[in-house]
Write a protein that holds these residues in place. Structure first.
Motif, PDB file in Angstrom:
ATOM      1  N   SER A  48      -2.755 -20.622   9.577  1.00 39.42           N
ATOM      2  CA  SER A  48      -2.432 -21.634  10.577  1.00 39.42           C
ATOM      3  C   SER A  48      -3.681 -22.311  11.126  1.00 39.42           C
ATOM      4  CB  SER A  48      -1.636 -21.004  11.723  1.00 39.42           C
ATOM      5  OG  SER A  48      -2.395 -19.996  12.368  1.00 39.42           O
ATOM      6  N   MET A  49      -4.835 -21.640  11.056  1.00 41.11           N
ATOM      7  CA  MET A  49      -6.098 -22.233  11.513  1.00 41.11           C
ATOM      8  C   MET A  49      -6.877 -22.877  10.382  1.00 41.11           C
ATOM      9  SD  MET A  49      -7.636 -19.572  14.343  1.00 41.11           S
ATOM     10  CE  MET A  49      -7.524 -18.148  13.263  1.00 41.11           C
ATOM     11  N   MET A  50      -7.052 -22.131   9.277  1.00 44.86           N
ATOM     12  CA  MET A  50      -7.976 -22.550   8.232  1.00 44.86           C
ATOM     13  C   MET A  50      -7.402 -23.635   7.321  1.00 44.86           C
ATOM     14  SD  MET A  50     -10.679 -20.901   8.928  1.00 44.86           S
ATOM     15  CE  MET A  50     -11.565 -21.616   7.531  1.00 44.86           C
ATOM     16  N   ILE A  51      -6.122 -23.558   6.989  1.00 41.91           N
ATOM     17  CA  ILE A  51      -5.560 -24.549   6.059  1.00 41.91           C
ATOM     18  C   ILE A  51      -5.611 -25.959   6.653  1.00 41.91           C
ATOM     19  CG2 ILE A  51      -3.449 -25.292   4.895  1.00 41.91           C
ATOM     20  CD1 ILE A  51      -2.853 -22.354   4.320  1.00 41.91           C
ATOM     21  N   PRO A  52      -5.162 -26.181   7.899  1.00 39.75           N
ATOM     22  CA  PRO A  52      -5.320 -27.541   8.466  1.00 39.75           C
ATOM     23  C   PRO A  52      -6.779 -27.975   8.568  1.00 39.75           C
ATOM     24  CG  PRO A  52      -3.724 -26.273   9.736  1.00 39.75           C
ATOM     25  CD  PRO A  52      -4.389 -25.312   8.790  1.00 39.75           C
ATOM     26  N   ALA A  53      -7.678 -27.031   8.907  1.00 40.63           N
ATOM     27  CA  ALA A  53      -9.099 -27.387   8.998  1.00 40.63           C
ATOM     28  C   ALA A  53      -9.649 -27.784   7.629  1.00 40.63           C
ATOM     29  CB  ALA A  53      -9.887 -26.207   9.561  1.00 40.63           C
ATOM     30  N   ARG A  95      -7.922 -29.012   5.150  1.00 39.93           N
ATOM     31  CA  ARG A  95      -7.325 -30.292   4.780  1.00 39.93           C
ATOM     32  C   ARG A  95      -8.079 -31.445   5.450  1.00 39.93           C
ATOM     33  NH1 ARG A  95      -5.854 -32.266   1.749  1.00 39.93           N
ATOM     34  NH2 ARG A  95      -4.053 -33.499   2.422  1.00 39.93           N
ATOM     35  N   ARG A  96      -8.403 -31.279   6.745  1.00 40.91           N
ATOM     36  CA  ARG A  96      -9.136 -32.333   7.461  1.00 40.91           C
ATOM     37  C   ARG A  96     -10.521 -32.538   6.869  1.00 40.91           C
ATOM     38  NH1 ARG A  96      -6.666 -29.756  11.988  1.00 40.91           N
ATOM     39  NH2 ARG A  96      -8.563 -28.533  12.342  1.00 40.91           N
ATOM     40  N   ALA A  97     -11.104 -31.474   6.317  1.00 41.69           N
ATOM     41  CA  ALA A  97     -12.453 -31.569   5.744  1.00 41.69           C
ATOM     42  C   ALA A  97     -12.454 -32.145   4.336  1.00 41.69           C
ATOM     43  CB  ALA A  97     -13.107 -30.190   5.739  1.00 41.69           C
ATOM     44  N   GLY A  98     -11.291 -32.319   3.730  1.00 43.90           N
ATOM     45  CA  GLY A  98     -11.227 -32.936   2.404  1.00 43.90           C
ATOM     46  C   GLY A  98     -10.844 -32.017   1.270  1.00 43.90           C
ATOM     47  N   TYR A  99     -10.526 -30.752   1.546  1.00 39.51           N
ATOM     48  CA  TYR A  99     -10.056 -29.848   0.501  1.00 39.51           C
ATOM     49  C   TYR A  99      -8.606 -30.182   0.157  1.00 39.51           C
ATOM     50  CZ  TYR A  99     -14.109 -26.892   1.607  1.00 39.51           C
ATOM     51  OH  TYR A  99     -15.377 -26.409   1.821  1.00 39.51           O
ATOM     52  N   SER A 100      -8.212 -29.910  -1.084  1.00 40.59           N
ATOM     53  CA  SER A 100      -6.836 -30.181  -1.490  1.00 40.59           C
ATOM     54  C   SER A 100      -5.880 -29.184  -0.846  1.00 40.59           C
ATOM     55  CB  SER A 100      -6.699 -30.101  -3.014  1.00 40.59           C
ATOM     56  OG  SER A 100      -6.864 -28.762  -3.459  1.00 40.59           O
ATOM     57  N   ARG A 101      -4.616 -29.571  -0.729  1.00 37.05           N
ATOM     58  CA  ARG A 101      -3.600 -28.671  -0.188  1.00 37.05           C
ATOM     59  C   ARG A 101      -3.477 -27.414  -1.032  1.00 37.05           C
ATOM     60  NH1 ARG A 101      -0.042 -31.065   3.435  1.00 37.05           N
ATOM     61  NH2 ARG A 101      -0.243 -33.327   3.655  1.00 37.05           N
ATOM     62  N   GLU A 102      -3.454 -27.614  -2.364  1.00 35.11           N
ATOM     63  CA  GLU A 102      -3.240 -26.476  -3.264  1.00 35.11           C
ATOM     64  C   GLU A 102      -4.365 -25.455  -3.143  1.00 35.11           C
ATOM     65  OE1 GLU A 102      -3.342 -29.948  -5.861  1.00 35.11           O
ATOM     66  OE2 GLU A 102      -2.773 -29.974  -3.738  1.00 35.11           O
ATOM     67  N   TYR A 103      -5.598 -25.959  -3.124  1.00 32.42           N
ATOM     68  CA  TYR A 103      -6.718 -25.025  -3.057  1.00 32.42           C
ATOM     69  C   TYR A 103      -6.758 -24.323  -1.706  1.00 32.42           C
ATOM     70  CZ  TYR A 103     -11.241 -22.924  -2.878  1.00 32.42           C
ATOM     71  OH  TYR A 103     -12.226 -21.996  -2.728  1.00 32.42           O
ATOM     72  N   SER A 104      -6.474 -25.046  -0.629  1.00 35.20           N
ATOM     73  CA  SER A 104      -6.481 -24.438   0.702  1.00 35.20           C
ATOM     74  C   SER A 104      -5.494 -23.273   0.760  1.00 35.20           C
ATOM     75  CB  SER A 104      -6.120 -25.483   1.758  1.00 35.20           C
ATOM     76  OG  SER A 104      -7.032 -26.564   1.730  1.00 35.20           O
ATOM     77  N   SER A 105      -4.321 -23.470   0.174  1.00 32.33           N
ATOM     78  CA  SER A 105      -3.313 -22.407   0.146  1.00 32.33           C
ATOM     79  C   SER A 105      -3.766 -21.252  -0.737  1.00 32.33           C
ATOM     80  CB  SER A 105      -1.985 -22.965  -0.360  1.00 32.33           C
ATOM     81  OG  SER A 105      -1.019 -21.948  -0.496  1.00 32.33           O
ATOM     82  N   ALA A 106      -4.296 -21.574  -1.922  1.00 33.54           N
ATOM     83  CA  ALA A 106      -4.689 -20.541  -2.884  1.00 33.54           C
ATOM     84  C   ALA A 106      -5.785 -19.640  -2.332  1.00 33.54           C
ATOM     85  CB  ALA A 106      -5.136 -21.196  -4.191  1.00 33.54           C
ATOM     86  N   LEU A 107      -6.812 -20.242  -1.745  1.00 31.33           N
ATOM     87  CA  LEU A 107      -7.922 -19.436  -1.234  1.00 31.33           C
ATOM     88  C   LEU A 107      -7.474 -18.566  -0.056  1.00 31.33           C
ATOM     89  CD1 LEU A 107     -10.868 -18.613  -1.183  1.00 31.33           C
ATOM     90  CD2 LEU A 107     -11.318 -20.541   0.339  1.00 31.33           C
ATOM     91  N   ALA A 159       0.681 -25.101   3.921  1.00 32.88           N
ATOM     92  CA  ALA A 159      -0.030 -26.184   3.227  1.00 32.88           C
ATOM     93  C   ALA A 159       0.905 -27.249   2.675  1.00 32.88           C
ATOM     94  CB  ALA A 159      -0.874 -25.601   2.092  1.00 32.88           C
ATOM     95  N   GLY A 160       2.186 -26.910   2.504  1.00 35.52           N
ATOM     96  CA  GLY A 160       3.135 -27.863   1.943  1.00 35.52           C
ATOM     97  C   GLY A 160       2.981 -28.060   0.448  1.00 35.52           C
ATOM     98  N   VAL A 161       2.815 -26.961  -0.311  1.00 31.94           N
ATOM     99  CA  VAL A 161       2.664 -27.049  -1.764  1.00 31.94           C
ATOM    100  C   VAL A 161       3.740 -26.211  -2.443  1.00 31.94           C
ATOM    101  CG1 VAL A 161       0.184 -27.411  -1.577  1.00 31.94           C
ATOM    102  CG2 VAL A 161       1.045 -25.106  -1.901  1.00 31.94           C
ATOM    103  N   THR A 162       3.949 -26.467  -3.717  1.00 34.74           N
ATOM    104  CA  THR A 162       4.939 -25.743  -4.504  1.00 34.74           C
ATOM    105  C   THR A 162       4.303 -24.521  -5.170  1.00 34.74           C
ATOM    106  OG1 THR A 162       4.500 -26.982  -6.536  1.00 34.74           O
ATOM    107  CG2 THR A 162       6.111 -27.915  -4.976  1.00 34.74           C
ATOM    108  N   VAL A 163       5.159 -23.641  -5.693  1.00 32.74           N
ATOM    109  CA  VAL A 163       4.654 -22.459  -6.386  1.00 32.74           C
ATOM    110  C   VAL A 163       3.837 -22.862  -7.610  1.00 32.74           C
ATOM    111  CG1 VAL A 163       5.334 -20.401  -7.687  1.00 32.74           C
ATOM    112  CG2 VAL A 163       6.524 -20.981  -5.567  1.00 32.74           C
TER     113      VAL A 163
END
Length: 423
Positions: free
Chosen positions: A120-125, A127-139, A384-388
């Motif tokens: 809830s903290m890191m994924i939006p941060a 995304r704002r910094a320019g990382y993709s949704r998929e990678y933010s969720s995966a990491l 993150a709003g991504v699919t499996v």
């Protein structure tokens, strides 16, 4: 024949998406009432005895401690401190994600809690910094695997209870593997950041770095209270959980002044999560008794006997079974069900039980980010709003890293047994 009916019915209920605890309990009670000559009360008795443990009191306390730290502002301050140290390197926010998972794992002991709080903290941060949704969720999902390895750990408490091992020994056994996983994820992230030119955060000036470190210091002391207290013989695991709850409550209320009207919801949420976990353990204890009555452990020991002369092949088979089960079942249920069944075979094969228990937990934590039922994967994907499918593609490098680290822990026993042997 009877056990085949029970297991077949269990998988039918799984297929129908009946919750795991109710599936296990249903087949256990069916066996007691209809397929055996056992007294009708034995199922309930076994459920009660399954959770009638002083050690298991640590579970709700660790859950509460993690929630108090999240609501009390301690988690956010730990993340800010980690960002100050590594944010200026390429991919620094991703590295902060991993570092924050290590710090959070020192309190919550749960991959689900870490994924929910940090996601809830890191994924939006990110995304704002320019990382993709998929990678933010995966990491975020992959770094959450660290949580139940680094002490304290809810799965380690459960498997210590199921296998009659020392909780302190299991906490120490997971420490080195957990830190090695963190390092391996960080190395992979470093190379990925170079390949994809991920963003760089502004360098934190030294006065600000000192300030963030000082502010986060009380939060960083919480894991030390648990580990030093248990290993030093000051606390039992349950007492350590109670101590860190009081500490988190005091720091959040008096120092950080974050608690308000939400404090009641923290206790309600913690109670709800704890009851869910303990109900799974109770149901699994009843089913474990069914397996014992049907002599499944004895038959399994005989079936696996040809593999005892080749422990590497035995461990490979165990890994495959656990990875498959972890992808389809709740990890704590698998621990309660399989540990008593497999432990006689493990002992017969000459494998250190602490080493084996660490392998079990590691496998099942990988299962939490593996389709089709990986609960941590779904938590981070929802945030993150991504699919499996997108998640699997983005997480492929980290699946490879976790596989390599699992092989290291499996075939180099000293990785998990060295630290407990020192104490």
């Amino acid at each position: 024949m009877t056990i085949a009916i029970i297991i077949g019915l269990l998988f039918v209920l799984f297929f129908l998406r009946v919750p795991i605890a109710f599936s296990i309990l249903a087949v256990s009670l069916l066996y007691v009432f209809a397929l055996s000559t056992l007294p009708p009360t034995v199922g309930i008795q076994r459920m009660i005895s399954g959770v009638d443990s002083f050690v298991l009191l640590a579970l709700p306390l660790f859950v509460l401690a993690g929630n108090l730290m999240n609501s009390g502002g301690m988690t956010r301050r730990m993340v800010n401190a980690a960002l100050a140290y590594v944010g200026h390197v390429r991919g620094g926010l991703a590295q902060t994600n991993i570092g924050a998972s290590v710090l959070m794992s020192g309190v919550s002991g749960s991959a689900v809690a870490d994924a929910s709080a940090l996601g809830s903290m890191m994924i939006p941060a990110m995304r704002r910094a320019g990382y993709s949704r998929e990678y933010s969720s995966a990491l975020t999902a992959s770094s959450a695997v660290i949580g139940p390895l680094v002490p304290p750990s809810i799965p380690m408490v459960v498997i210590a209870t199921a296998a009659s091992l020392g909780v302190g020994d299991m906490f120490l056994a997971g420490a080195v593997p957990g830190l090695l996983v963190a390092v391996a994820l960080a190395v992979a992230t470093f190379f990925l950041s170079r390949r994809y030119a991920w963003p760089v955060e502004p360098r934190t000036r030294f006065p600000e770095l000192v300030k963030r470190t000082v502010v986060a210091a009380p939060a960083l002391l919480a894991p030390a209270i648990i580990v030093v207290g248990i290993v030093g013989g000051i606390f039992t695991p349950t007492e350590a959980g109670a101590a860190v709850c009081v500490y988190a409550l005091v720091i959040g209320a008096l120092l950080y002044r974050q608690f308000g009207r939400n404090i009641w919801s923290v206790f309600v949420e913690s109670a709800s999560a704890s009851v869910s976990v303990l109900f799974i353990i109770a149901a699994a204890a009843a089913f474990g008794y069914v397996l014992t009555v049907e002599q499944v452990p004895l038959h399994l020991v005989e079936l696996l006997e040809p593999l005892y002369a080749t422990p590497w092949l035995f461990l490979l088979l165990i890994n495959v079974v656990l990875l498959v089960l972890g992808a389809f079942m709740e990890g704590l249920a698998v621990i309660i069900l399989l540990t008593p069944v497999l432990m006689p075979a493990v002992m017969a094969a000459g494998i250190d039980p602490i080493h084996f228990a660490t392998i079990v937990v590691f496998n099942l934590m990988i299962g939490t980010i593996t389709p089709p039922l990986g609960v941590v994967m779904y938590i981070t994907n929802r945030i993150a709003g991504v699919t499996v499918g997108q998640f699997i593609k983005a997480n492929a490098p980290y699946f490879l890293v976790l596989g390599i680290m699992l092989a290291l822990v499996t075939y180099v026993p000293a990785v998990s047994t060295w630290l407990p042997s020192l104490f």
